[in-house]
Design a protein around this motif. Sequence first.
Motif, PDB file in Angstrom:
ATOM      1  N   GLY A   1       0.829  -1.198   0.000  1.00  0.00           N
ATOM      2  CA  GLY A   1       0.000   0.000   0.000  1.00  0.00           C
ATOM      3  C   GLY A   1       0.863   1.247   0.000  1.00  0.00           C
ATOM      4  N   ILE A   2       0.404   2.280  -0.696  1.00  0.00           N
ATOM      5  CA  ILE A   2       1.035   3.604  -0.628  1.00  0.00           C
ATOM      6  C   ILE A   2      -0.067   4.629  -0.448  1.00  0.00           C
ATOM      7  N   GLY A   3       0.057   5.476   0.565  1.00  0.00           N
ATOM      8  CA  GLY A   3      -0.936   6.495   0.791  1.00  0.00           C
ATOM      9  C   GLY A   3      -1.130   7.385  -0.417  1.00  0.00           C
ATOM     10  N   GLY A   4      -2.379   7.607  -0.850  1.00  0.00           N
ATOM     11  CA  GLY A   4      -2.709   8.473  -1.959  1.00  0.00           C
ATOM     12  C   GLY A   4      -2.796   7.787  -3.285  1.00  0.00           C
ATOM     13  N   ASN A   5      -2.646   6.450  -3.295  1.00  0.00           N
ATOM     14  CA  ASN A   5      -2.639   5.680  -4.535  1.00  0.00           C
ATOM     15  C   ASN A   5      -3.861   5.963  -5.404  1.00  0.00           C
ATOM     16  N   GLN A   6      -3.646   6.132  -6.694  1.00  0.00           N
ATOM     17  CA  GLN A   6      -4.725   6.213  -7.670  1.00  0.00           C
ATOM     18  C   GLN A   6      -4.528   5.167  -8.763  1.00  0.00           C
ATOM     19  N   VAL A   7      -5.611   4.735  -9.358  1.00  0.00           N
ATOM     20  CA  VAL A   7      -5.557   3.765 -10.438  1.00  0.00           C
ATOM     21  C   VAL A   7      -5.275   4.449 -11.767  1.00  0.00           C
ATOM     22  N   VAL A   8      -5.917   5.578 -12.024  1.00  0.00           N
ATOM     23  CA  VAL A   8      -5.883   6.194 -13.344  1.00  0.00           C
ATOM     24  C   VAL A   8      -4.872   7.318 -13.444  1.00  0.00           C
ATOM     25  N   ASN A   9      -4.825   8.201 -12.453  1.00  0.00           N
ATOM     26  CA  ASN A   9      -3.964   9.380 -12.521  1.00  0.00           C
ATOM     27  C   ASN A   9      -2.606   9.139 -11.890  1.00  0.00           C
ATOM     28  N   ASP A  10      -1.587   9.764 -12.454  1.00  0.00           N
ATOM     29  CA  ASP A  10      -0.283   9.893 -11.808  1.00  0.00           C
ATOM     30  C   ASP A  10      -0.221  11.237 -11.101  1.00  0.00           C
ATOM     31  N   THR A  11       0.562  11.304 -10.020  1.00  0.00           N
ATOM     32  CA  THR A  11       0.879  12.582  -9.410  1.00  0.00           C
ATOM     33  C   THR A  11       2.401  12.733  -9.427  1.00  0.00           C
ATOM     34  N   THR A  12       2.872  13.858  -8.952  1.00  0.00           N
ATOM     35  CA  THR A  12       4.322  14.068  -8.912  1.00  0.00           C
ATOM     36  C   THR A  12       4.973  13.279  -7.789  1.00  0.00           C
TER      37      THR A  12
ATOM     38  N   ARG B   1     -13.910   4.787 -16.319  1.00  0.00           N
ATOM     39  CA  ARG B   1     -12.442   4.792 -16.418  1.00  0.00           C
ATOM     40  C   ARG B   1     -11.822   4.005 -15.270  1.00  0.00           C
ATOM     41  N   LEU B   2     -12.403   4.135 -14.090  1.00  0.00           N
ATOM     42  CA  LEU B   2     -11.882   3.390 -12.945  1.00  0.00           C
ATOM     43  C   LEU B   2     -12.040   1.886 -13.177  1.00  0.00           C
ATOM     44  N   ILE B   3     -13.168   1.483 -13.701  1.00  0.00           N
ATOM     45  CA  ILE B   3     -13.385   0.067 -14.015  1.00  0.00           C
ATOM     46  C   ILE B   3     -12.398  -0.400 -15.073  1.00  0.00           C
ATOM     47  N   GLU B   4     -12.179   0.423 -16.108  1.00  0.00           N
ATOM     48  CA  GLU B   4     -11.205   0.069 -17.144  1.00  0.00           C
ATOM     49  C   GLU B   4      -9.820  -0.136 -16.541  1.00  0.00           C
ATOM     50  N   GLY B   5      -9.447   0.750 -15.608  1.00  0.00           N
ATOM     51  CA  GLY B   5      -8.157   0.596 -14.935  1.00  0.00           C
ATOM     52  C   GLY B   5      -8.067  -0.700 -14.164  1.00  0.00           C
ATOM     53  N   HIS B   6      -9.144  -1.079 -13.451  1.00  0.00           N
ATOM     54  CA  HIS B   6      -9.146  -2.341 -12.716  1.00  0.00           C
ATOM     55  C   HIS B   6      -9.043  -3.531 -13.655  1.00  0.00           C
TER      56      HIS B   6
ATOM     57  N   ARG C   1     -18.765   5.975  -5.768  1.00  0.00           N
ATOM     58  CA  ARG C   1     -18.329   4.865  -4.913  1.00  0.00           C
ATOM     59  C   ARG C   1     -19.353   3.739  -4.943  1.00  0.00           C
ATOM     60  N   GLN C   2     -20.617   4.108  -4.820  1.00  0.00           N
ATOM     61  CA  GLN C   2     -21.667   3.089  -4.829  1.00  0.00           C
ATOM     62  C   GLN C   2     -21.712   2.356  -6.174  1.00  0.00           C
ATOM     63  N   ALA C   3     -21.567   3.104  -7.267  1.00  0.00           N
ATOM     64  CA  ALA C   3     -21.611   2.480  -8.588  1.00  0.00           C
ATOM     65  C   ALA C   3     -20.428   1.552  -8.797  1.00  0.00           C
ATOM     66  N   PHE C   4     -19.251   1.985  -8.374  1.00  0.00           N
ATOM     67  CA  PHE C   4     -18.077   1.131  -8.533  1.00  0.00           C
ATOM     68  C   PHE C   4     -18.205  -0.118  -7.669  1.00  0.00           C
ATOM     69  N   ASN C   5     -18.673   0.040  -6.433  1.00  0.00           N
ATOM     70  CA  ASN C   5     -18.826  -1.120  -5.561  1.00  0.00           C
ATOM     71  C   ASN C   5     -19.827  -2.123  -6.129  1.00  0.00           C
ATOM     72  N   ALA C   6     -20.888  -1.613  -6.751  1.00  0.00           N
ATOM     73  CA  ALA C   6     -21.860  -2.521  -7.371  1.00  0.00           C
ATOM     74  C   ALA C   6     -21.193  -3.335  -8.478  1.00  0.00           C
TER      75      ALA C   6
ATOM     76  N   ARG D   1      -5.883  -8.125 -15.773  1.00  0.00           N
ATOM     77  CA  ARG D   1      -5.223  -8.822 -16.884  1.00  0.00           C
ATOM     78  C   ARG D   1      -3.734  -8.989 -16.630  1.00  0.00           C
ATOM     79  N   GLN D   2      -3.100  -7.933 -16.137  1.00  0.00           N
ATOM     80  CA  GLN D   2      -1.656  -7.995 -15.919  1.00  0.00           C
ATOM     81  C   GLN D   2      -1.304  -8.975 -14.805  1.00  0.00           C
ATOM     82  N   ALA D   3      -2.096  -9.008 -13.737  1.00  0.00           N
ATOM     83  CA  ALA D   3      -1.836  -9.945 -12.645  1.00  0.00           C
ATOM     84  C   ALA D   3      -2.034 -11.385 -13.114  1.00  0.00           C
ATOM     85  N   ARG D   4      -3.100 -11.639 -13.849  1.00  0.00           N
ATOM     86  CA  ARG D   4      -3.357 -12.998 -14.319  1.00  0.00           C
ATOM     87  C   ARG D   4      -2.302 -13.464 -15.315  1.00  0.00           C
ATOM     88  N   ALA D   5      -1.764 -12.531 -16.086  1.00  0.00           N
ATOM     89  CA  ALA D   5      -0.710 -12.894 -17.034  1.00  0.00           C
ATOM     90  C   ALA D   5       0.521 -13.421 -16.313  1.00  0.00           C
TER      91      ALA D   5
END
Length: 412
Positions: free
Chosen positions: A255-266, A310-315, A351-356, A320-324
């Motif tokens: 884990g890293i605090g502030g992690n995002q799936v889609v965006n990079d930060t500095t 986009r969040l779902i696409e990132g997941h 959040r609710q839509a993604f969790n569903a 795919r990469q983990a299963r590979a």
Amino acid sequence: MRTSNTLRRTALALLTTGTLALAPTALADTGSHGPAWRGAWAASPQSATAPFGPNWSLQGFDHQTVRQVVRVTASGTRTRIELTNRYGTGPLRIAGATVARTAKGSAVQPGSVRTLRFDGRPSVTIPAGGTLLSDAAPLPVKAFEDLTVTLYLADATGPATFHSFSSATSYRAEGDHRADLSGDAFGETSTSWYFLSGVEVTGGRDTARRDGIVTFGDSITDGVGSTADADNRYPDELAERLAASGRSRAVLNHGIGGNQVVNDTTWAGEKDVLTEKGVGTVILLEGLNDIGGSGPAFPGGPTPEVSVDRLIEGHRTLIRQARAKGLKVVGATLTPVGGSFYDTPENEAKRQAFNAWVRTSGAYDAVVDFDRAVADPSAPDRILPAYDSGDHLHPDDAGYRAMAEALDLDAL
């Protein structure tokens, strides 16, 4: 995470960015043609930064010794460490290093201190961007034992590659104190880890098993809100639960605090999670920072807004990469944010839509419902008060325990 190329994990606002990427330069044998090594402890490296308070990363070290305590979750007869200069601006010289069993605080147990060597030498220089493994040290360890890694940094290091939220105390002393038994010289403390990114073990009957678990996520996986030096993050609680059930498995916290799936930060951080030795399962808890990062509360300034699609696409890319790599993927629902600095009607709807989608898509090999595990039944958009660390976003020790208990051990 850049989902277009590598399994990337961005991290620092649940409280940086990071990646499950291909490994940076490796300067030591991976063990693939020798003894079977397996990960026993890990932390993802980050670039020097201090958005949440003082630490030692920006100024680095000069003629100083840093002593760091970690708890391993696998047993072995020999031990080695991984050091990283992933975000260094120049070569990093390790003038000397030791590993020992922890006594109390910054003290170590007599008779347990082992000098670490690097290709047979007591010192080593790691180029900027590099990562290396030490030689094997004859120090048997048991799962849930605390180890103390001591690094003597004789020269100015410049900004230090580190891991911001350790939920553990590190110690610093002026001069060379790598072999000290007592902690008397270590008068300064920090709650981050520096240059240290892994501990591996070999030997013993469990070494050849490929059943380790990587927990991949943001500050909730990192354990923000848990009691310092108590090892009560949810991955810690999971490792203990597995051991209590008679099914001991290494659990590595990426884990890293502030992690995002889609965006990079500095605030970048990378770790070669996909080739972590002895691992068979990844638990993926990602997305709250993508949902909340576009708001003004995100450290370092807002990141671009992320849609649920986009969040779902990132997941899906992560899966795919983990299963590979032959890994089983356990997807996790996102925990409540009600009352926190991420709390808006728009964010809650996402959040609710993604969790569903997590619960019903069938995209993962298994699912854990962390949302329902820690939510207040009378106000399900909020963390149960007994599980709330106080910021209405990060669980406390009891909340992390509830998360670990929500996992189906047979599905891991």
